[in-house]
Every structure is written in C-alpha cells, then in structure tokens.
Scaffold this motif. Structure first.
Motif, PDB file in Angstrom:
ATOM      1  N   PHE A 313      -5.937   0.786 -34.630  1.00 37.44           N
ATOM      2  CA  PHE A 313      -5.107   0.153 -33.681  1.00 37.44           C
ATOM      3  C   PHE A 313      -5.344  -1.109 -33.200  1.00 37.44           C
ATOM      4  O   PHE A 313      -5.018  -2.381 -33.342  1.00 37.44           O
ATOM      5  N   VAL A 314      -6.741  -1.060 -32.805  1.00 36.46           N
ATOM      6  CA  VAL A 314      -7.509  -2.327 -32.155  1.00 36.46           C
ATOM      7  C   VAL A 314      -7.737  -3.344 -33.348  1.00 36.46           C
ATOM      8  O   VAL A 314      -7.480  -4.545 -33.384  1.00 36.46           O
ATOM      9  N   GLN A 315      -8.492  -2.488 -34.309  1.00 42.23           N
ATOM     10  CA  GLN A 315      -8.663  -3.565 -35.485  1.00 42.23           C
ATOM     11  C   GLN A 315      -7.712  -4.341 -36.069  1.00 42.23           C
ATOM     12  O   GLN A 315      -7.799  -5.354 -36.527  1.00 42.23           O
ATOM     13  N   ALA A 316      -6.554  -3.508 -36.160  1.00 42.53           N
ATOM     14  CA  ALA A 316      -5.234  -4.447 -36.820  1.00 42.53           C
ATOM     15  C   ALA A 316      -4.785  -5.239 -36.032  1.00 42.53           C
ATOM     16  O   ALA A 316      -4.012  -6.107 -36.459  1.00 42.53           O
ATOM     17  N   GLY A 317      -5.203  -5.287 -34.762  1.00 44.52           N
ATOM     18  CA  GLY A 317      -4.600  -6.584 -34.022  1.00 44.52           C
ATOM     19  C   GLY A 317      -3.525  -5.989 -33.006  1.00 44.52           C
ATOM     20  O   GLY A 317      -2.770  -6.641 -32.336  1.00 44.52           O
ATOM     21  N   GLY A 318      -3.146  -4.727 -33.076  1.00 45.28           N
ATOM     22  CA  GLY A 318      -2.052  -4.251 -32.603  1.00 45.28           C
ATOM     23  C   GLY A 318      -2.001  -4.199 -30.823  1.00 45.28           C
ATOM     24  O   GLY A 318      -0.942  -4.482 -30.413  1.00 45.28           O
ATOM     25  N   ALA A 319      -3.342  -3.919 -30.475  1.00 45.46           N
ATOM     26  CA  ALA A 319      -3.569  -3.772 -28.977  1.00 45.46           C
ATOM     27  C   ALA A 319      -3.321  -5.325 -28.353  1.00 45.46           C
ATOM     28  O   ALA A 319      -2.708  -5.580 -27.418  1.00 45.46           O
ATOM     29  N   LEU A 320      -3.931  -6.114 -29.121  1.00 47.33           N
ATOM     30  CA  LEU A 320      -3.799  -7.607 -28.663  1.00 47.33           C
ATOM     31  C   LEU A 320      -2.394  -8.252 -28.774  1.00 47.33           C
ATOM     32  O   LEU A 320      -1.722  -8.914 -27.885  1.00 47.33           O
ATOM     33  N   ALA A 321      -1.656  -7.643 -29.787  1.00 46.63           N
ATOM     34  CA  ALA A 321      -0.329  -8.161 -29.828  1.00 46.63           C
ATOM     35  C   ALA A 321       0.519  -7.471 -28.943  1.00 46.63           C
ATOM     36  O   ALA A 321       1.530  -8.337 -28.289  1.00 46.63           O
ATOM     37  N   LEU A 322       0.643  -6.245 -28.567  1.00 48.10           N
ATOM     38  CA  LEU A 322       1.068  -5.658 -27.423  1.00 48.10           C
ATOM     39  C   LEU A 322       0.778  -6.499 -25.939  1.00 48.10           C
ATOM     40  O   LEU A 322       1.699  -6.703 -25.143  1.00 48.10           O
ATOM     41  N   ALA A 323      -0.380  -6.708 -25.630  1.00 53.61           N
ATOM     42  CA  ALA A 323      -0.681  -7.613 -24.620  1.00 53.61           C
ATOM     43  C   ALA A 323      -0.049  -8.783 -24.536  1.00 53.61           C
ATOM     44  O   ALA A 323       0.399  -9.371 -23.543  1.00 53.61           O
ATOM     45  N   GLN A 324      -0.199  -9.379 -25.631  1.00 57.93           N
ATOM     46  CA  GLN A 324       0.444 -10.854 -26.046  1.00 57.93           C
ATOM     47  C   GLN A 324       2.071 -10.792 -25.605  1.00 57.93           C
ATOM     48  O   GLN A 324       2.580 -11.661 -25.230  1.00 57.93           O
ATOM     49  N   HIS A 541       7.981  -4.432 -25.681  1.00 58.01           N
ATOM     50  CA  HIS A 541       9.049  -4.349 -24.874  1.00 58.01           C
ATOM     51  C   HIS A 541       9.052  -3.118 -23.900  1.00 58.01           C
ATOM     52  O   HIS A 541       9.328  -3.355 -22.791  1.00 58.01           O
ATOM     53  N   ALA A 542       8.781  -2.064 -24.140  1.00 55.16           N
ATOM     54  CA  ALA A 542       8.637  -1.040 -23.096  1.00 55.16           C
ATOM     55  C   ALA A 542       7.542  -1.168 -22.225  1.00 55.16           C
ATOM     56  O   ALA A 542       7.862  -0.854 -21.026  1.00 55.16           O
ATOM     57  N   ALA A 543       6.470  -1.782 -22.411  1.00 53.86           N
ATOM     58  CA  ALA A 543       5.350  -1.955 -21.722  1.00 53.86           C
ATOM     59  C   ALA A 543       5.861  -2.990 -20.857  1.00 53.86           C
ATOM     60  O   ALA A 543       5.402  -2.861 -19.654  1.00 53.86           O
ATOM     61  N   ALA A 544       6.423  -4.082 -21.267  1.00 52.05           N
ATOM     62  CA  ALA A 544       6.941  -5.081 -20.293  1.00 52.05           C
ATOM     63  C   ALA A 544       7.658  -4.583 -19.331  1.00 52.05           C
ATOM     64  O   ALA A 544       7.752  -4.982 -18.104  1.00 52.05           O
ATOM     65  N   ARG A 545       8.667  -3.690 -19.765  1.00 53.77           N
ATOM     66  CA  ARG A 545       9.588  -3.303 -18.718  1.00 53.77           C
ATOM     67  C   ARG A 545       8.967  -2.627 -17.642  1.00 53.77           C
ATOM     68  O   ARG A 545       9.251  -2.592 -16.594  1.00 53.77           O
ATOM     69  N   VAL A 568      15.233  -2.077 -24.349  1.00 57.73           N
ATOM     70  CA  VAL A 568      14.670  -1.354 -23.032  1.00 57.73           C
ATOM     71  C   VAL A 568      14.120  -0.177 -23.369  1.00 57.73           C
ATOM     72  O   VAL A 568      12.969   0.367 -23.062  1.00 57.73           O
ATOM     73  N   ALA A 569      14.618   0.895 -24.212  1.00 56.75           N
ATOM     74  CA  ALA A 569      14.402   2.123 -24.637  1.00 56.75           C
ATOM     75  C   ALA A 569      13.507   2.382 -25.835  1.00 56.75           C
ATOM     76  O   ALA A 569      12.975   3.360 -26.095  1.00 56.75           O
ATOM     77  N   GLY A 570      13.248   1.434 -26.368  1.00 56.13           N
ATOM     78  CA  GLY A 570      12.452   1.144 -27.578  1.00 56.13           C
ATOM     79  C   GLY A 570      12.898   1.545 -28.960  1.00 56.13           C
ATOM     80  O   GLY A 570      12.446   2.011 -29.800  1.00 56.13           O
TER      81      GLY A 570
END
Length: 712
Positions: A313-324, A541-545, A568-570
């Motif tokens: 997940f990290v290697q794919a850039g998923g974590a960074l995209a989520l944070a962004q 989206h869910a994390a930002a909420r 809102v609900a994913g």
C-alpha cells in the motif's frame, strides 16, 4: 534524525508526471468566498502588484493569462499596469528546474505559484530547490524610499537537499549587493532576521512556524531606516539599512542566488511602491491581508502499520494519496505518510510494518508465545484478556521507531500524525470465527498502546481500518469484516473504515483485461498496486470526515464543506434484499454521494453476489453464487442466482462478497460519482488529478443481509 516516509510510486505520477495533473476552471470556487476588502491597488502609487491567488494575472509561455489551474506558468503579470513582470529565477545550468505551476487551494480556496517536484522527499509537496522569482530593477538602497509587500506559504522545512535542508530560507534578496534583505529560520531555530550576515542584522521575531502563511511589509525611509510588519503587527522599527544609498538591481523572491538557494515556498502575492507608505496606507495594506489565512499551517501525517499488504500500500503511493486527499479537505499545507518496513535497521529493531505478522500470536501454531519472529502483541496463552497483553517483538520495534533516544521519527513529525492507518487484515483473517471477540479486543489493545507511544488519546487519534481483503479462509475474512464494522460503531475506539470494499481488486501482478474485467495469475495473498493506490484515493473521503469532526481544519473551515455532493459513508450500501423469484433477489441500495448505479464488466455476470442457503458464518450453509446482475433503476439491482435456495427466505443471507471471494478490478457495482458535477470548489479531480474522479464501489456486506419476501 530522519523521517522515513513514502515516495509516490509511478502510478501516482501518471498523466503529466506531476501531483497536480488536471485543470480547474477559474470560477471553480465556492459562491460567496470572494474577499470584499481592499487590495494593494487601494494604496496609490503602485510600482508593481502580482497576484497568484486567482487566475488572470498568471501568464503562459505566450504571455496570455492562464484559464485553468494546474498549468505551466511562465510569468506573473504586473497588475499595476507598469509592466514590471515577475519571472521565474534559477541558477543551475546542469539541471532543468521543475516547471513553475499555477496551483489551486494552497491557502483556503486561493492558489499560488511555485515549482512542485513530483518526487516527494519527506512531505508533500516538495518544491524545487532552485526556483524563485525575479523582479527587475528595483532600488532597495538606504537612500531610496520604498515599500515591499509579500505573502507566501512555506509548506515545510527545506527538503530533498543536503547542503541547505537545515538552513534558514531567503525571502527577499538584493542581487545588486548580494544581500539577503530578510530570511526565515529553518529547523535549527530562529524567526525572521532582517539583513542577515551584515553588521545591521536584526532578529525581529524569535521563532517562525515550520509551515505557515505570512504577510510581510517592509518600509524604508531614508534617514530613519526599515520598519517591518508581520501579519499586521509591527515587529521592527527604524532598523539601519546597510545597503548603499542606491542599490538598484534585480530583486529575488525566495532565492539567494546560490546553489539550491530556493526557499521552497509558494508565492501568493506581492506589491511594491517607490515611496514609504504612511501610517494610514499601511493600515489599508494590512486590511488587504484579510484575503489570506495567516499564521501557522497544518500538515497531515499518517502512521502506517501492518504486514506485507501495508508495505505494498505504501509502495503503491496509496498512503500518500490518502494523506493528500485529507489535506485537500482541510486546506492543510502539507501531507506525508510515515512508515518503515522491517529489515532496514538491525539494532535495535525499529519498524512499523513486517511481512506475515498479525496483530497478535492468537493463531497457534503459526505464532506461539515467544516465537522468534514475534508479533505486535503477545498473547500469553493463559486465557487473559487482550486488554492486559504486552507488546510483542514487533510492538517493541514500533515503540523504538517512534520513541526513545534512537527513535527514527522526530517529535515534530509525530505531532503531525493525524491517523493510525492499518491496511492490515491478512494473517488475522486466518483465525477461526470463534476468535472474533479476542481479535476485536486485540485490535483495541494495540491501538491503545500505539496511541500511548505518541502521547495521544483515542479521541485525538483515529484508527483507519479497511474492510478485510480477500485472503485464505472465508470464515476468518468474514470475522475480520464484522469486527471492523463493530469497531467502527463503537465511538470510544474512534475507528473509521476508510475503504469499505476491497474485493474489487486483482491479485498482485495479475494479468488483467480492462475490456472484460477478467484477471488471471498473480499473487492472491496481495492486492495489486493500482488497486491499492485507488484505495488511498477513495479512503481520503472517510478519513477527512473524521478529521473534520475532530476540528482539524486548517485554511478551509469545516463549515465550508458542502452538506451534499461528496462521499460520507465510503460509497453506496445494500439496505434490503427482496426474493422476487425463487432464484432472483432484488437488492435495494442506498446512495452516498452518487445518484445512479453502474453494473460494470463482470458485475453483469453477478460477480461478488452470493446467498448463503441457511446457516451462519459460524456454521455456514451452502453458498449459491450469482450468475447475472442488472440495473433495475437508480437504487435497485436484480441478481440472478445459480439456483433457488432451499431454505426459507428469512434463513438465507445475501453477501457482497462472501469471505475470500475476489470480485476483481472494475467488476464491482458502483455509483456514478465520477460523472457528477461536484460542488463548486470541491473537485478532487480538478485539484489533485483525474485519477481522483472515482465511481465509488458498492460497500462490502460485513454481515449478511437476510432475504425478505417483501420489496424494499
């Protein structure tokens, strides 16, 4: 100390090769967000005025105003009408600098100009270490009367360089004399310093925030000296100007004319006058700063824990995209993902992810107590409650990574951690269904111990969990899916499901036909990188909420987030299953932000839908897969089963999907979110790239939906 974090993988850089990849029209800002106060033009005698907060004064290579954000910018037009264009500046002759871009939402809904580098060094955005702006022929001499006004954002310390990462940053530099007029302190400390390196050097603020937006006014009065205002407050008066009486020449913003001499800041606005403004005029100029959100700015950091799929997940850039994506919602200035796989540091062991290791050693004989390879928690095997369990070897390595004299994550970065992110379910989902309570309690225990390491409470640090990925055992996967939902419904644990459907993915490195949705081969124990990257984007989206609910907004207030039009609900969810015929079930679906349903590719062949013919997860009945599915209307899908159930409707359970079933990439029922116009100013695709325009997949059923004999 160094922060170990993620560089975005190639999929994150598809398209233009930049994080900012898609245009946004000039009017895509929320209604009523325009500032009604004065502007620098309200003060007479402007010699120059430049504004990157909105389009119109940012020029392309042909000298025409840009009509869309996220586009290359060649210059900033002089809005005063005097023709004093601001041009990009760099000195390196051996490397091409990153292109100057006009980017949106750097300060609230206002944009900026700068040169973002697509390779994230530590925090996003990383800005080019050899970029600044040049103003031709302005006299900063001690004998000349002048006033300068500057608004900028520093998203982070300097990064991606060796020589100057820890150095102060130049804000204004006079090339005629080689003198930096004012600089801001770096990670070593210090605030704003006027005329650094000269006999007249004066510290005018004790400290300045790591990331910030500030407005600066400098006024030189011959015979009196230089006065300075920061964010409207006067911080210096009558400081001797060490420059010659006349020092006409090019003035640099955010560069000191040295190698890697960029301040790595965003430019917002600047203006200048060839006279010293009086007190009333300074007051007017201070009022013009009300357009900007000034002061300290927030960064969004994620601590990633888990096993091999977390690493992918990290290697794919998923974590960074989520944070962004979370930063985009909050109007935050920076984003990052903090993690380290095992094996990089030997002694003492320090890491947050390790392949093959579950939360605890509760699945003997794979991980018996005291096993050399260890787990994050140790189950002593004496029947004790997980609430009393101690950290195992992996948990101790996590503690060493975050705390103590040899920690690898600086305290200043830990302060930015907004979420515990666990893309993590695989080994735990091999446990028997009977271990459900034990599993939930062990998740809560490890989350609590991790929060303690960071000095945080559950209320101040959410735990992000995904719906269990397809793995080896149906009952174990269902156990984890149910547990994740249960944990998310307990407000005391502050757990959030950031991705509610993970079965719409392919095995790692599988061969996939996008025309049919069929895949073959690959590693079924790991999810493919394009899917993991997509989960990061969906999960924002869910994390930002959750972040908004905690009051973590930065330059965009929570009240500005639209009440509708954003997930809102994913994603959409199943609310009812009607047995319309012996072998047909009509599924009722509740929308999240979408308005219609799409039955794509293999979804038309019923991919993922199944009915358990009597029984429960603990004691399963036969599973009847679906053979077809079709859209009935905007909220209903008709599902055809391979055969009619034998058991009465009330004893049958609809799943989407059941256990380890892999639906496959592109094969899920989705909503139509990507085709809908988002609320003004709230287009992730426009601001962050077209890949953020995603139809949300139908959520996985944590618990089976009983069949009904009445329509829903």
């Amino acid at each position: 100390m160094n922060l170990f974090s993620v560089r975005p993988a190639a999929p994150l850089r598809n398209g233009t090769g930049r994080l900012f990849a898609r245009a946004q029209t000039a009017d895509s800002v929320p209604a009523g967000s325009a500032f009604a106060g004065p502007t620098p033009a309200s003060v007479s005698g402007l010699a120059g005025w430049w504004d990157a907060g909105a389009l119109g004064a940012v020029l392309d290579a042909n000298g025409n105003p840009l009509v869309a954000w996220n586009a290359p910018a060649a210059a900033l037009a002089d809005k005063s009408g005097n023709g004093a264009t601001l041009l990009p500046f760099h000195i390196a002759a051996d490397t091409a600098p990153a292109t100057m871009m006009a980017v949106p939402r750097v300060n609230g809904f206002l944009g900026a100009a700068g040169s973002p580098d697509p390779a994230i060094a530590q925090y996003g955005p990383t800005l080019d270490p050899d970029w600044g702006l040049s103003l031709a022929r302005f006299d900063l001499g001690s004998g000349a009367a002048w006033t300068l006004y500057l608004v900028w954002t520093r998203p982070n310390w300097r990064q991606g360089t060796i020589e100057v990462d820890n150095a102060p940053i130049p804000l204004i530099h006079a090339m005629a004399t080689g003198t930096t007029i004012i600089e801001a302190g770096g990670p070593g400390g210090g605030g704003l310093t006027l005329f650094p390196g000269t006999a007249a050097s004066r510290g005018i603020t004790a400290t300045i925030e790591r990331r910030h937006t500030h407005a600066l006014i400098l006024r030189n009065t011959p015979g009196t000296g230089v006065d300075v205002w920061l964010d409207g407050a006067q911080v210096a008066s009558g400081v001797a100007n060490p420059l010659p009486a006349s020092a006409a020449g090019n003035v640099l913003l955010f560069h000191d004319n040295t190698v890697q001499g960029s301040a790595q800041c965003w430019f917002h606005e600047a203006a200048c006058w060839t006279r010293a403004l009086d007190a009333v005029e300074v007051t007017t100029l201070v009022a013009a700063q009300g357009r900007w959100v000034l002061g300290a700015r927030r960064g969004v950091n994620l601590l990633v824990m888990g096993q091999s799929n977390a690493e992918w997940f990290v290697q794919a850039g998923g974590a960074l995209a989520l944070a962004q994506g979370v930063a985009w919602y909050l109007g935050a200035a920076a984003w990052a993902a903090t993690s380290l796989p095992a094996g990089n540091v030997v002694s003492p062991a320090r890491y947050s992810m390790i392949a093959g290791h579950p939360v605890s050693n509760s699945s003997p004989p794979l991980f018996p107590p005291g096993a050399a390879n260890g787990t994050f928690l140790t189950n002593p095997g004496d029947g004790s409650s997980p609430a009393t369990w101690a950290l195992g070897p992996d948990g101790q390595a996590l503690s060493a990574y975050l705390t103590g004299s040899q920690a690898l994550v600086p305290a200043v970065d830990e302060a930015d951690i907004a979420f515990l992110l666990w893309p993590w379910s695989e080994q735990d989902s091999t446990m028997p269904y009977a271990n459900k309570t034990l599993y939930k309690e062990s998740v809560s225990r490890l989350a609590a111990l991790t929060r303690q390491m960071l000095g945080r409470s559950a209320a101040s640090l959410p735990l992000l969990l995904w719906s269990a990925i397809p793995y080896e055992t149906d009952q174990g996967v269902q156990m984890v899916r149910e547990s994740v939902l249960d944990l998310s419904l307990d407000p005391a644990g502050n757990a959030v499901i950031f991705v509610a459907q993970t079965a719409d993915s392919n095995p790692l490195n599988a061969t996939w036909d996008p025309a049919t949705g069929l895949f073959s081969g690959g590693d079924p124990q790991h999810r493919d990188q394009p899917d993991l990257l997509r989960y990061g984007r969906i999960g924002a989206h869910a994390a930002a909420r959750a972040a908004l609910a905690m009051g973590l907004s930065d330059s965009i207030p929570a009240a500005a987030v639209p009440a509708s039009g954003l997930p809102v609900a994913g994603g959409p969810s199943i609310t009812h299953a009607y047995q319309a015929a012996p072998d047909q079930v009509v599924v009722t679906i509740r929308h999240d932000a979408g308005t219609d349903l799409r039955v794509n590719l293999q979804a038309a062949n019923g991919a993922g839908f199944a009915v358990m013919d009597g029984g429960t997860v603990a004691n399963p009945g036969p599973m009847i897969p679906a053979t077809a599915a079709s859209r009935v209307d905007a909220t209903h899908v008709a599902v055809t089963l391979q055969r009619a159930p034998v058991s009465p409707a009330a004893s049958c359970l609809l799943y989407y999907p059941y256990g380890s079933t892999q639906i496959g990439r592109g094969d899920a029922v989705t909503d139509n979110l990507s085709s809908l116009a988002p609320p003004a100013g709230w287009s992730m695709a426009a601001d962050l790239g077209a890949a953020f325009a995603i139809d949300m997949p139908l959520q996985a059923t944590a618990y089976g939906v009983p069949l009904s004999t009445t329509p829903g």
